[in-house]
Write a protein that holds these residues in place. Sequence first.
Motif, PDB file in Angstrom:
ATOM      1  N   ARG A 167       0.836  -1.203   0.000  1.00 40.16           N
ATOM      2  CA  ARG A 167       0.000   0.000   0.000  1.00 40.16           C
ATOM      3  C   ARG A 167       0.873   1.257   0.000  1.00 40.16           C
ATOM      4  N   GLU A 200       0.941   4.305  -2.847  1.00 38.55           N
ATOM      5  CA  GLU A 200       0.877   5.723  -2.480  1.00 38.55           C
ATOM      6  C   GLU A 200       2.074   6.491  -3.031  1.00 38.55           C
ATOM      7  N   HIS A 201       3.263   5.884  -2.940  1.00 38.26           N
ATOM      8  CA  HIS A 201       4.492   6.522  -3.426  1.00 38.26           C
ATOM      9  C   HIS A 201       4.389   6.843  -4.919  1.00 38.26           C
ATOM     10  N   ARG A 248       1.767   6.830  -6.910  1.00 40.34           N
ATOM     11  CA  ARG A 248       0.628   7.685  -7.269  1.00 40.34           C
ATOM     12  C   ARG A 248       0.884   9.151  -6.913  1.00 40.34           C
ATOM     13  N   THR A 249       1.602   9.387  -5.831  1.00 41.67           N
ATOM     14  CA  THR A 249       1.932  10.763  -5.456  1.00 41.67           C
ATOM     15  C   THR A 249       2.700  11.451  -6.582  1.00 41.67           C
TER      16      THR A 249
END
Length: 306
Positions: A116, A120-121, A123-124
């Motif tokens: 997860r 997040e990494h 997608r940021t």
Amino acid sequence: MTAIDFTGVFPAMCTPFDDDDRIDFDTLQEDAQRLEAAGVDGLVPVGSTGESATLSHDEHVRVVEAVIEAVDDVPVIAGTGSNNTREALELSERAAAAGADGLLLISPYYNKPEQRGLVEHFRTIADAVDLPQIVYNVPSRTGQNVEPDTAVELASHENITGYKAASGDLGQIGEIAERTVDEDFAVLSGDDALTVPAISVGATGTISVAANVEPERTCAMVGAALDGDYDRARDLHHELGPLFRHLFVETNPIPVKEAMEIRGYGPARLRSPLTRLSEEHVGEMERILEDLAEERPVLDAAEGDR
């Protein structure tokens, strides 16, 4: 975002250094031009092979700018990954501002985020930088695998358009290609020895170390495989097999930089803590390159028939 066709051969470029440990920009640009003239489909500076771990952020950007300036008509995909999301974002934004056509983002290393956290990494960065981005999975360097479920989830983001597979797991490569077949998403081999097998299960090409030394032959091999001519692709794979193996007899890019110096393409110098190829392996590298050079007329004739 301008799309990139991630099909074909994308050399993972070396970063040449002079006697004072500074980047040799003249040689870097000559190398980029040599590779473009050889018919590669794009260039990937400042990745693992480009010794990104020992470059400052300013040096990263200057290398990207120099490669962009040197070439005429191939996309430049800049390595901008880090284990620090803020740092990777900053490098990505600076590479985009410098004119990079796309980004190669290694998964965070050392701190080993959960899946997860990987989502997040990536997608940021994808949310903030409007360029095609390749997720780079190389568990031997990062200590963490980007699982197929994670790769498939990331493929749904419009800016995440590729996956560099350097896990050595052909089953995983095939699964990701299978499950993203309806997405605008390319799977690229990150392991020269697995490029032809990876294409057979859905990969579209390779981000290649060997292509620094043998770009024409690597392009011919990949082109044959993409055309479905697996007899020709296999023959070229076997010709290149000794080079594939010897380029990883020590940590990349130690062997490829030695090969580049033997061929006259650039210095073998590396930044500490990496060291020159051990003397025990140099003679074998010379022999392999000599054998490939002797087979060059055969390749030229075959390519003329295509």
